[in-house]
Design an enzyme around this catalytic site. Sequence first.
Site, mmCIF file in Angstrom:
data_model
loop_
_atom_site.group_PDB
_atom_site.id
_atom_site.type_symbol
_atom_site.label_atom_id
_atom_site.label_comp_id
_atom_site.label_asym_id
_atom_site.label_seq_id
_atom_site.Cartn_x
_atom_site.Cartn_y
_atom_site.Cartn_z
ATOM 1 N N GLU A 1 48.055 4.486 32.700
ATOM 2 C CA GLU A 1 46.733 4.573 32.035
ATOM 3 C C GLU A 1 45.680 4.868 32.996
ATOM 4 O O GLU A 1 44.682 4.977 32.364
ATOM 5 C CB GLU A 1 46.479 3.402 31.207
ATOM 6 C CG GLU A 1 45.896 1.973 31.845
ATOM 7 C CD GLU A 1 47.126 1.434 32.375
ATOM 8 O OE1 GLU A 1 48.355 1.810 32.763
ATOM 9 O OE2 GLU A 1 46.852 0.189 32.934
ATOM 10 N N CYS B 1 53.129 -3.263 33.943
ATOM 11 C CA CYS B 1 52.556 -4.275 34.991
ATOM 12 C C CYS B 1 52.960 -5.676 34.356
ATOM 13 O O CYS B 1 53.984 -6.029 33.894
ATOM 14 C CB CYS B 1 51.354 -4.146 35.414
ATOM 15 S SG CYS B 1 51.077 -4.897 37.192
ATOM 16 N N HIS C 1 50.671 1.436 36.765
ATOM 17 C CA HIS C 1 49.396 1.674 35.594
ATOM 18 C C HIS C 1 49.263 3.120 35.021
ATOM 19 O O HIS C 1 48.206 3.702 35.769
ATOM 20 C CB HIS C 1 48.321 1.183 35.930
ATOM 21 C CG HIS C 1 48.447 -0.595 36.262
ATOM 22 N ND1 HIS C 1 48.025 -1.044 35.164
ATOM 23 C CD2 HIS C 1 48.997 -1.263 36.989
ATOM 24 C CE1 HIS C 1 48.134 -2.654 35.426
ATOM 25 N NE2 HIS C 1 48.558 -2.596 36.757
HETATM 26 N N1 GLN Z 1 50.117 -10.057 38.826
HETATM 27 C C1 GLN Z 1 49.962 -10.181 37.272
HETATM 28 C C2 GLN Z 1 50.970 -11.038 36.849
HETATM 29 O O1 GLN Z 1 51.664 -11.455 37.435
HETATM 30 C C3 GLN Z 1 50.316 -8.608 36.722
HETATM 31 C C4 GLN Z 1 49.155 -7.872 37.578
HETATM 32 C C5 GLN Z 1 48.933 -6.566 36.431
HETATM 33 O O2 GLN Z 1 49.281 -6.509 35.423
HETATM 34 N N2 GLN Z 1 48.332 -5.707 37.167
HETATM 35 O O3 GLN Z 1 50.822 -11.417 35.592
#
Ligand code: GLN
Length: 206
Positions: free
Chosen positions: A176, A82, A174
């Site tokens: 994890e 992410c 995610h």
């Molecule tokens: N929206 C976050 C970003 O742009 C990432 C979200 C996440 O890691 N769950 O940095």
Amino acid sequence: MATKPVVGVLALQGDVDEHIAAMQRAGAQAIPVKRAQELDCVSGLIIPGGESTTVMKLLDRFALDRPIVERALAGMPIWGTCMGMIVVADEVAGLNQPSLGLLDVTVRRNAFGRQNESAHVDLSIPALGSAPFPAVFIRAPWIERSGPGVEVLAQRDGHGVMVRQDRVLGTSFHPELVADPRVHKYFLDIVAGSQERPVGKQRNVA
Ligand code: GLN
């Protein structure tokens, strides 16, 4: 007897403990990494979810950005989940946002829109077998462009959400946060199979 690999989890912000626990479930040791010296103890690095602009500032403040890039160019496997995928990307779409430039992709932050800020999706990831992976998306990015050396391992709504370029892995979701250890094991296979060697592409920390 082969020793277990030690995987680092960048511990500046985000779901660090969850990744450490998931790595242990997948059969590896994992330690938090907050300082450059701690990078010397690990043979792979996870950059977890969080908030990418904050973490880029913290990487600079803790003088961790260059050591991470140097280790990655020397062959250390890196997996960004992410926010972590945004941090390792070459480019962030529509924003003049710095990133580490280790993965030849353009990512779009928060791409799945407000209505889908958080979603559980049964994702087809053929590289992990036929059973779908229970993917958790939280204000997730997608891959808008990927270079020729990038393998798209999974897509959602026609956009890449799991990509790999040699020893750099990115997931929009995610792993994890779920009990299924397959993505952690997939990364461990990259770590186990990599003997550090220069990847031959010089990039700069933006
Ligand atoms: N929206 C976050 C970003 O742009 C990432 C979200 C996440 O890691 N769950 O940095």
